[in-house]
Design a protein around this motif. Sequence first.
Motif, short mmCIF file in Angstrom:
data_model
loop_
_atom_site.label_atom_id
_atom_site.label_comp_id
_atom_site.label_asym_id
_atom_site.label_seq_id
_atom_site.Cartn_x
_atom_site.Cartn_y
_atom_site.Cartn_z
N UNK A 116 53.61 59.81 43.59
CA UNK A 116 52.94 61.08 43.89
C UNK A 116 51.44 60.91 43.65
N UNK A 117 50.70 61.98 43.89
CA UNK A 117 49.25 61.98 43.61
C UNK A 117 48.53 60.82 44.29
N UNK A 118 47.77 60.07 43.50
CA UNK A 118 46.95 58.98 44.03
C UNK A 118 47.71 57.65 44.09
N UNK A 119 49.01 57.64 43.87
CA UNK A 119 49.77 56.39 43.82
C UNK A 119 49.54 55.46 45.02
N UNK A 120 49.48 56.00 46.26
CA UNK A 120 49.34 55.08 47.41
C UNK A 120 48.03 54.30 47.45
N UNK A 121 47.01 54.73 46.69
CA UNK A 121 45.73 54.00 46.76
C UNK A 121 45.35 53.35 45.44
N UNK A 122 46.26 53.34 44.47
CA UNK A 122 45.94 52.71 43.18
C UNK A 122 46.70 51.40 43.03
N UNK A 123 45.95 50.29 42.93
CA UNK A 123 46.57 48.97 42.72
C UNK A 123 46.36 48.58 41.26
N UNK A 124 47.43 48.55 40.47
CA UNK A 124 47.23 48.18 39.06
C UNK A 124 46.76 46.73 38.92
N UNK A 125 45.99 46.48 37.86
CA UNK A 125 45.46 45.14 37.60
C UNK A 125 46.60 44.12 37.57
N UNK A 126 46.34 42.94 38.14
CA UNK A 126 47.31 41.83 38.21
C UNK A 126 48.46 42.09 39.19
N UNK A 127 48.34 43.12 40.00
CA UNK A 127 49.35 43.40 41.03
C UNK A 127 48.69 43.36 42.41
N UNK A 128 49.51 43.17 43.45
CA UNK A 128 48.97 43.25 44.81
C UNK A 128 49.48 44.52 45.49
N UNK A 129 50.50 45.15 44.88
CA UNK A 129 51.05 46.37 45.48
C UNK A 129 50.47 47.61 44.81
N UNK A 130 50.53 48.72 45.54
CA UNK A 130 50.06 49.98 44.96
C UNK A 130 51.18 50.56 44.07
N UNK A 131 50.82 51.55 43.26
CA UNK A 131 51.83 52.24 42.44
C UNK A 131 52.96 52.77 43.33
N UNK A 132 52.61 53.20 44.56
CA UNK A 132 53.61 53.75 45.48
C UNK A 132 54.67 52.74 45.86
N UNK A 133 54.28 51.46 45.83
CA UNK A 133 55.21 50.42 46.28
C UNK A 133 56.06 49.85 45.14
N UNK A 134 55.79 50.28 43.92
CA UNK A 134 56.57 49.79 42.77
C UNK A 134 57.75 50.72 42.52
N UNK A 135 58.81 50.19 41.92
CA UNK A 135 59.93 51.06 41.54
C UNK A 135 59.44 51.95 40.39
N UNK A 136 60.17 53.05 40.16
CA UNK A 136 59.74 53.95 39.09
C UNK A 136 59.77 53.25 37.73
N UNK A 137 60.78 52.38 37.52
CA UNK A 137 60.89 51.66 36.25
C UNK A 137 59.69 50.74 36.05
N UNK A 138 59.32 50.05 37.15
CA UNK A 138 58.20 49.11 37.07
C UNK A 138 56.90 49.88 36.79
N UNK A 139 56.72 50.99 37.50
CA UNK A 139 55.51 51.79 37.28
C UNK A 139 55.47 52.30 35.84
N UNK A 140 56.58 52.86 35.37
CA UNK A 140 56.59 53.41 34.00
C UNK A 140 56.31 52.35 32.95
#
Length: 196
Positions: A150-174
């Motif tokens: 939700x929110x800004x997830x589709x445009x936020x790429x966490x450090x050391x990742x190539x995918x956005x928060x939107x592309x991660x599973x909920x467990x991985x994001x949490x």
Amino acid sequence: MLLSELVFATNNKHKLEEVKACLGDSFRILSLADIGCNEDIPETADTLQGNALLKARYVYENYHVNCFADDTGLEVDALDGEPGVHSARYAGDHDSQANMTKLLQKLEKKCDRNAQFRTVIALIIEGKETLFQGIVRGSISKERCGSGGFGYDPIFIPQDYTQSFSELSMEEKNSISHRGKAIRKLVEYLKSQYEK
Ligand code: IMP
């Protein structure tokens, strides 16, 4: 002191489930709806900490229950921490698409796209206030990627990742997120101080 029940000053089901999953059976977590609080609690402070405290104090003072509240913002380095405390209403009221469009436009000519999500949790137990913070660093992509979250997830790429928060599973994001980190600090504190 033994503590068995705590109110989380939210009616957001996703957040409630996240916190309940972290806490296990140690404490019972109630929502605002569970204590009959249907008011729109004011979030008029100009910092995340201020808003988290406003919400927690409102519940503590009006409902006389031990409680905690959270506030989160996306802080972009090149925009001096914008949208920050205004993240939910940056362009339109909880309009994620409009908010992301505004942010992408503001960053169009910027080279530095570094940013962070920051969550502050304010806990009040028997009048004692304690704050917890969680931060995840990352960067803002040039376009939206993924459909989850939700929110800004589709445009936020966490450090050391190539995918956005939107592309991660909920467990991985949490497991790496601002809110996950703040919640785990809260849980550690509660368990160390109040677990039966
Ligand atoms: P809140 O304080 O958790 O309600 O967050 C305020 C605003 O920050 C939300 O309306 C979202 O726009 C944004 N936000 C908070 N957490 C996240 C997240 O995990 N992913 C994307 N956006 C978020």
